[in-house]
Design an enzyme around this catalytic site. Structure first.
Site, short mmCIF file in Angstrom:
data_model
loop_
_atom_site.label_atom_id
_atom_site.label_comp_id
_atom_site.label_asym_id
_atom_site.label_seq_id
_atom_site.Cartn_x
_atom_site.Cartn_y
_atom_site.Cartn_z
N ARG A 57 -3.56 65.90 57.73
CA ARG A 57 -2.58 66.84 57.16
C ARG A 57 -2.55 66.64 55.64
NH1 ARG A 57 1.05 69.79 60.09
NH2 ARG A 57 0.89 68.42 61.90
N ASP B 11 1.09 58.98 57.74
CA ASP B 11 1.79 59.61 56.60
C ASP B 11 3.28 59.28 56.58
OD1 ASP B 11 2.28 62.97 58.00
OD2 ASP B 11 2.41 60.96 58.90
N ASP C 186 -1.96 60.47 61.43
CA ASP C 186 -2.02 60.75 59.99
C ASP C 186 -1.70 59.57 59.09
OD1 ASP C 186 -0.62 64.11 60.37
OD2 ASP C 186 -2.61 63.28 60.78
N ASP D 210 6.18 62.82 61.22
CA ASP D 210 7.27 63.14 60.28
C ASP D 210 8.21 64.20 60.85
OD1 ASP D 210 7.89 65.04 57.54
OD2 ASP D 210 8.31 62.88 57.47
N GLY E 260 1.80 66.42 66.98
CA GLY E 260 0.41 66.16 67.34
C GLY E 260 0.30 64.84 68.11
N THR F 169 1.48 59.04 65.30
CA THR F 169 0.66 60.07 64.67
C THR F 169 -0.61 59.45 64.12
OG1 THR F 169 0.50 61.67 62.83
CG2 THR F 169 1.95 59.78 62.49
N ARG G 205 4.98 71.49 69.80
CA ARG G 205 5.66 71.66 68.51
C ARG G 205 6.77 72.68 68.74
NH1 ARG G 205 2.66 69.01 64.85
NH2 ARG G 205 0.40 68.81 65.16
O1 F6P Z 1 -0.41 65.59 62.65
C1 F6P Z 1 -1.57 65.29 63.35
C2 F6P Z 1 -2.59 66.38 63.16
O2 F6P Z 1 -3.73 66.07 63.88
C3 F6P Z 1 -2.98 66.62 61.71
O3 F6P Z 1 -3.86 65.62 61.21
C4 F6P Z 1 -3.58 67.98 61.82
O4 F6P Z 1 -3.64 68.66 60.58
C5 F6P Z 1 -2.60 68.66 62.78
O5 F6P Z 1 -2.09 67.63 63.61
C6 F6P Z 1 -3.20 69.73 63.65
O6 F6P Z 1 -2.09 70.32 64.33
P1 F6P Z 1 -2.29 71.12 65.72
O7 F6P Z 1 -2.62 70.09 66.77
O8 F6P Z 1 -0.95 71.77 65.96
O9 F6P Z 1 -3.42 72.08 65.49
#
Ligand code: F6P
Length: 319
Positions: free
Chosen positions: A171, A129, A127, A102, A10, A125, A71
């Site tokens: 997340r 985390d 998050d 992560d 992300g 990120t 991803r």
């Molecule tokens: O990891 C960052 C993040 O924004 C999380 O907070 C969220 O749950 C996730 O990515 C959403 O993923 P995507 O952009 O693949 O929908």
């Protein structure tokens, strides 16, 4: 020496500031640097671009990532990883810098372990985390984006005497909710790291209503298992209050990075380049207090995250 850099997972505000720091740090120290587009997917598909000073001009203030991101499940399979490694070798890359969360750093650690390619992880990120660093690049900007939304929602919640549940990203980590909730004066903060009873929330809302409070704001991290609309319905039934749900979603991932995130990105990016120059084989770079720190990737990824559970206690005192 030739260095590769990619962003993965992300995206987060400040990634561009970090790319800029690594590219200009490499050029400052006489190293060549290649940008790899589309994260690990681009590594597999050979999407390499030589970078020069002008490649990263006028981006420190821009959200998103000029290298794009993706991803990649293919990269986590040995075959995909080895394909990426072959492309690195083909371009003469001697060290790879990965900016992400992560999953990104985990992929980088596996690449290093499987091929001995020097790999360096920077914490990009929203998050927050990653246990090895107090803050990740993009977290402060996301918290301020949520804070701005809380202010807008508080206005209309007051006008209509409503309770509003604001669901935020993160997340499985509750830090965005904790920090934005405390700063935003939320009545209740719900995070996956700690359980709660709906009855307790209802009692708190009722007490506030009896004190003449015109609105209540509940900040709920997306990792909390209970669905926000189910919670809203239960609260509305229990205390006869009009309850709305706002899912902030992807606005938390964009925006111009705050000074704090730009500085964190710049400091960690330059430190990363210096570690490459020193011949370190692999590292995750972050911040503890105001000190830039680094740990071997495997050590960093094995650390346990500690959550500021006292933030809710402080909110309870300050209600
Ligand atoms: O990891 C960052 C993040 O924004 C999380 O907070 C969220 O749950 C996730 O990515 C959403 O993923 P995507 O952009 O693949 O929908």
């Amino acid at each position: 020496m030739r260095v590769g850099i990619l962003t993965s997972g992300g995206d987060s505000p400040g990634m561009n500031a970090c790319i800029r720091a690594v590219v200009r740090g490499c050029l400052y120290y006489g190293m060549e640097v290649y940008g790899i587009h589309q994260g690990y997917e681009g590594l597999i598909n050979d999407e390499f671009e030589p970078m020069k000073t002008s490649s990263v001009a006028d981006i420190i203030h821009r959200g998103g990532t000029i290298l794009q991101t993706a991803r990649s499940t293919d990269f986590m399979a040995d075959e995909g990883m080895m394909k990426g490694y072959e492309n690195l070798r083909m371009h003469g890359i001697e060290a790879l810098v990965v900016i992400g969360g992560d999953g990104t750093l985990t992929g980088g650690e596996k690449l290093h372990r499987m091929t001995r390619m020097p790999v360096f992880g920077l914490p990009g990120t929203i998050d927050n985390d990653l246990a090895y660093t107090d803050f990740t690049i993009g977290f402060d900007t996301a918290v301020n984006t949520v804070l701005s939304a809380i202010g807008n929602i508080r206005d209309t919640s007051s006008s209509h005497g409503r309770t509003t549940i604001i669901e935020v990203m993160g997340r499985h980590c509750g830090d965005i909710a904790l920090h934005a909730g405390l700063a935003g004066g939320a009545e209740t903060i719900l995070i996956p790291e700690r359980g709660f009873e709906v009855e307790d929330i209802a009692k708190k809302l009722l007490a506030g209503k009896e004190r003449g409070k015109l609105h209540s704001i509940i900040i709920k991290a997306e990792g909390v298992e209970m669905d926000s609309n189910v919670l809203a319905k239960q609260l509305a039934d229990m205390i006869d209050c009009e309850t709305k749900v706002v899912v902030l979603g992807y606005i938390q991932r964009g925006g111009s990075p705050t000074a704090r995130d730009r500085i964190l990105a710049s400091r960690t990016g330059v430190r990363c380049v210096e570690l490459i120059r020193e011949g370190v084989s692999n590292a995750a770079i972050g911040i503890k207090g105001d000190t830039i720190v680094d740990y071997p990737l495997a050590v960093a990824l094995a650390m346990e995250k500690n959550t500021h559970l006292d933030y809710q206690r402080i909110c309870d005192i300050l209600l």
